[in-house]
Scaffold this motif. Structure first.
Motif, PDB file in Angstrom:
ATOM      1  N   VAL B  90       7.018  84.484-103.775  1.00  0.00           N
ATOM      2  CA  VAL B  90       7.979  85.823-103.812  1.00  0.00           C
ATOM      3  C   VAL B  90       9.161  85.538-104.374  1.00  0.00           C
ATOM      4  O   VAL B  90       9.946  86.654-104.821  1.00  0.00           O
ATOM      5  CB  VAL B  90       8.341  86.083-102.091  1.00  0.00           C
ATOM      6  CG1 VAL B  90       9.213  84.894-101.344  1.00  0.00           C
ATOM      7  CG2 VAL B  90       8.869  87.302-101.906  1.00  0.00           C
ATOM      8  N   ASN B  93       8.291  86.726-107.758  1.00  0.00           N
ATOM      9  CA  ASN B  93       8.394  88.018-107.876  1.00  0.00           C
ATOM     10  C   ASN B  93       9.830  88.751-107.871  1.00  0.00           C
ATOM     11  O   ASN B  93       9.949  89.847-108.658  1.00  0.00           O
ATOM     12  CB  ASN B  93       7.652  88.640-106.555  1.00  0.00           C
ATOM     13  CG  ASN B  93       5.991  88.790-106.817  1.00  0.00           C
ATOM     14  OD1 ASN B  93       5.853  89.001-108.003  1.00  0.00           O
ATOM     15  ND2 ASN B  93       5.284  88.831-105.690  1.00  0.00           N
ATOM     16  N   MET B  94      10.650  88.257-106.925  1.00  0.00           N
ATOM     17  CA  MET B  94      12.184  88.650-107.202  1.00  0.00           C
ATOM     18  C   MET B  94      12.698  88.748-108.271  1.00  0.00           C
ATOM     19  O   MET B  94      13.321  89.674-108.906  1.00  0.00           O
ATOM     20  CB  MET B  94      12.888  88.294-106.031  1.00  0.00           C
ATOM     21  CG  MET B  94      12.466  88.494-104.601  1.00  0.00           C
ATOM     22  SD  MET B  94      13.700  87.968-103.426  1.00  0.00           S
ATOM     23  CE  MET B  94      13.668  86.071-103.212  1.00  0.00           C
ATOM     24  N   TYR B  95      12.543  87.497-108.855  1.00  0.00           N
ATOM     25  CA  TYR B  95      13.166  87.395-110.283  1.00  0.00           C
ATOM     26  C   TYR B  95      12.453  88.074-111.079  1.00  0.00           C
ATOM     27  O   TYR B  95      13.267  88.835-111.962  1.00  0.00           O
ATOM     28  CB  TYR B  95      13.124  85.747-110.546  1.00  0.00           C
ATOM     29  CG  TYR B  95      13.773  84.743-109.642  1.00  0.00           C
ATOM     30  CD1 TYR B  95      13.494  83.426-109.720  1.00  0.00           C
ATOM     31  CD2 TYR B  95      14.793  85.226-108.629  1.00  0.00           C
ATOM     32  CE1 TYR B  95      14.078  82.382-108.863  1.00  0.00           C
ATOM     33  CE2 TYR B  95      15.142  84.171-107.763  1.00  0.00           C
ATOM     34  CZ  TYR B  95      14.803  82.813-107.756  1.00  0.00           C
ATOM     35  OH  TYR B  95      15.252  82.017-107.132  1.00  0.00           O
ATOM     36  N   ASP B  97      11.038  90.903-110.848  1.00  0.00           N
ATOM     37  CA  ASP B  97      11.438  92.371-110.601  1.00  0.00           C
ATOM     38  C   ASP B  97      12.780  92.918-110.996  1.00  0.00           C
ATOM     39  O   ASP B  97      12.977  93.780-111.473  1.00  0.00           O
ATOM     40  CB  ASP B  97      11.389  92.542-108.947  1.00  0.00           C
ATOM     41  CG  ASP B  97       9.941  93.207-108.561  1.00  0.00           C
ATOM     42  OD1 ASP B  97       9.829  92.945-107.342  1.00  0.00           O
ATOM     43  OD2 ASP B  97       9.063  93.528-109.440  1.00  0.00           O
ATOM     44  N   GLY B  98      13.548  91.832-110.839  1.00  0.00           N
ATOM     45  CA  GLY B  98      15.245  92.017-111.334  1.00  0.00           C
ATOM     46  C   GLY B  98      15.039  92.228-113.033  1.00  0.00           C
ATOM     47  O   GLY B  98      15.547  92.836-113.377  1.00  0.00           O
ATOM     48  N   TYR B 132      22.897  90.206-113.488  1.00  0.00           N
ATOM     49  CA  TYR B 132      21.438  89.386-113.555  1.00  0.00           C
ATOM     50  C   TYR B 132      21.903  88.000-113.913  1.00  0.00           C
ATOM     51  O   TYR B 132      21.227  87.210-113.282  1.00  0.00           O
ATOM     52  CB  TYR B 132      20.610  90.331-114.283  1.00  0.00           C
ATOM     53  CG  TYR B 132      20.227  91.678-113.639  1.00  0.00           C
ATOM     54  CD1 TYR B 132      20.885  92.795-114.321  1.00  0.00           C
ATOM     55  CD2 TYR B 132      19.154  91.607-112.916  1.00  0.00           C
ATOM     56  CE1 TYR B 132      20.279  93.961-113.741  1.00  0.00           C
ATOM     57  CE2 TYR B 132      18.741  92.806-112.233  1.00  0.00           C
ATOM     58  CZ  TYR B 132      19.323  94.197-112.670  1.00  0.00           C
ATOM     59  OH  TYR B 132      18.997  95.201-112.005  1.00  0.00           O
ATOM     60  N   VAL B 135      23.096  85.214-111.685  1.00  0.00           N
ATOM     61  CA  VAL B 135      22.064  85.177-110.708  1.00  0.00           C
ATOM     62  C   VAL B 135      21.062  83.548-111.291  1.00  0.00           C
ATOM     63  O   VAL B 135      21.103  82.899-110.566  1.00  0.00           O
ATOM     64  CB  VAL B 135      21.151  86.206-110.343  1.00  0.00           C
ATOM     65  CG1 VAL B 135      20.329  85.659-109.421  1.00  0.00           C
ATOM     66  CG2 VAL B 135      22.071  86.955-109.656  1.00  0.00           C
ATOM     67  N   PHE B 136      20.681  83.840-112.356  1.00  0.00           N
ATOM     68  CA  PHE B 136      19.961  83.051-112.922  1.00  0.00           C
ATOM     69  C   PHE B 136      20.675  81.586-113.395  1.00  0.00           C
ATOM     70  O   PHE B 136      20.006  80.565-113.229  1.00  0.00           O
ATOM     71  CB  PHE B 136      19.018  83.697-114.034  1.00  0.00           C
ATOM     72  CG  PHE B 136      18.105  84.632-113.625  1.00  0.00           C
ATOM     73  CD1 PHE B 136      18.263  85.956-114.082  1.00  0.00           C
ATOM     74  CD2 PHE B 136      17.095  84.392-112.864  1.00  0.00           C
ATOM     75  CE1 PHE B 136      17.347  87.346-113.774  1.00  0.00           C
ATOM     76  CE2 PHE B 136      16.352  85.399-112.506  1.00  0.00           C
ATOM     77  CZ  PHE B 136      16.520  87.042-112.768  1.00  0.00           C
TER      78      PHE B 136
END
Lengths: 222, 222
Positions: B90, B93-95, B97-98, B132, B135-136
């Protein structure tokens, strides 16, 4: 005992409605914290609760999940709504992605200029009848089973039912050329958890009205 | 001997580029059929191989896959780039999707009229730098590991590198405040399969130019 999942979103359908559908179909009780003001959103953002500063956000299993698709996949995986193997999963995924493309038109509709809204209803109806419904009608006709994939309830069935019902609110006879989809709608609606979700008093949200649109503008417009 | 996967899309990045990246990073050789005329596209549709009448489409493992995210999820799972459990999946997936959201903005900007396009691209760079990339950067800082999730190379790392390079094409100094992302970029770019993909002569597509936009417009009629 595990805490109930908690959904963070305005009090309306939008992108969270699919999540409500899937949780309800899986028989999972959940709580909701409704976003009503820009300040509330700001608080969530400042507290680093929203990975990309956006909602939907779902607190579940000690995580704060964002990105609608990621959330839906997680719940589907966890509650055995994603097929038995990678091939079934991928088929379900393809169907869901297509249906979400159609649902996107419905989600965006209330935010279009009033002059464009009627035209868009025609566009939605055309896309549904020409591009999406024939595919699912054929799938159901070809295998003769109750569910779209693998003879068991999956994310694909839930999202398709959600989308069909939302379209029927705007275009009541939209399924008239699709007898298998009509039957599908009845059968999936009668699954006990889904039947309960379709009854008054559930967490299913009503169609978006002016109040909802205004609330969303107030929260999200700079 | 298994046949190579075959990709059907326009000769350009669009929604297929992330799929090319994933296959290349996984060291999988693939073939491509470039759609260059309306007739070619209509034939694919009439042949019934495009589930919802759309590309991207990938023939792989005896299946005909459409819907970008479904294809990417399949490949990530198949090539063990999807984490070791649901919680890692998950997050990946979130990363992903972003970063997909960010890259889609760039892909769509190419189709806007010049003034609007400039504005969109500036906004995209701003979003990259404020929404973005921080966050990473934080994710890498918090765990101090080489890869985004589970101390192991995953689909999320491939997506992030692709996004970084795409935004750098718009603004070369976009990573100037992100020390860890700079190191990440170097590190992931040096993975042998990726290094090869980044060299001239690979199947990586260039940024969209006016010819690409014209071809796609004429085929998709918009």
């Amino acid at each position: 005992m595990a805490a109930k999942p908690k959904l963070h979103y305005p009090n309306g359908r939008g992108r969270m409605e699919s999540v409500r559908w899937v949780l309800a179909a899986a028989g999972v009780e959940f709580d909701e914290e409704f976003l009503e003001t820009k300040e509330q959103l700001q608080k969530l953002q400042d507290g680093n609760h929203l990975l990309f500063q956006q909602v939907p956000m779902v607190e579940i299993d000690g995580m704060k999940l964002v990105q609608t698709r990621s959330i839906l996949h997680y719940i589907a995986d966890k509650h055995h709504l994603f097929g038995r193997d990678l091939k079934e999963r991928t088929l379900i995924d393809m169907y869901v992605e297509g249906t979400l493309d159609l649902l996107e038109l419905i989600i965006m509709h209330p935010f279009l200029k009033p002059d464009d809204q009627q035209k868009e209803v025609v566009n939605m109806a055309q896309k549904a009848i020409i591009r999406y419904f024939p595919v699912f009608e054929k799938v159901l006709r070809d295998h003769g089973q109750r569910f779209l994939v693998g003879n068991q309830l999956s994310l694909a069935d839930i999202i398709l039912l959600q989308t069909i019902l939302a379209l029927e609110e705007k275009i009541p006879n939209i399924l008239s050329a699709f007898p298998h989809l009509q039957e599908f709608t009845v059968k999936i609606s009668n699954i006990p958890t889904i039947k309960k979700f379709l009854e008054p008093g559930s967490k299913k949200k009503p169609p978006p009205d002016d109040i909802y649109v205004r609330t969303v503008y107030n929260i999200f417009m700079p | 001997m298994a046949t190579k996967p075959k990709l059907y899309y326009f000769r350009g990045r669009g929604r297929m580029e992330s799929i090319r990246w994933l296959l290349a990073a996984a060291g999988v050789e693939f073939e491509e059929e470039f759609i260059e005329t309306a007739e070619q596209y209509e034939k694919l549709q009439k042949d019934g191989r495009l589930l919802f009448g759309q590309v991207p489409m990938v023939e792989i493992d005896g299946m005909v896959l459409t819907q970008t995210r479904a294809i990417l999820s399949y490949l990530a799972a198949k090539y063990d780039l999807y984490g070791k459990d649901l919680k890692e999946t998950v997050r990946i997936n979130m990363y992903a999707d972003g970063t997909l959201d960010l890259m889609l903005m760039i892909a769509l900007a190419a189709f806007k009229p010049p003034a609007e396009k400039e504005e969109s691209l500036a906004l995209i760079v701003q979003k990259a730098q404020t929404r973005y990339f921080p966050v990473f950067e934080k994710i890498l800082k918090d765990h101090g590991q080489d890869f985004l999730v589970g101390n192991k190379f995953s689909w999320a790392d491939i997506q992030l590198l692709e996004a970084i390079l795409m935004v750098e094409e718009l603004n070369a100094s976009v990573l100037s405040d992100f020390r860890l992302l700079q190191a990440f970029k170097t590190r992931i770019s040096n993975i042998p399969t990726i290094k090869k993909f980044l060299q001239p002569g690979s199947q990586r597509q260039p940024p969209p130019d006016s010819h690409y936009v014209e071809v796609v417009r004429s085929i998709l009629h918009f």
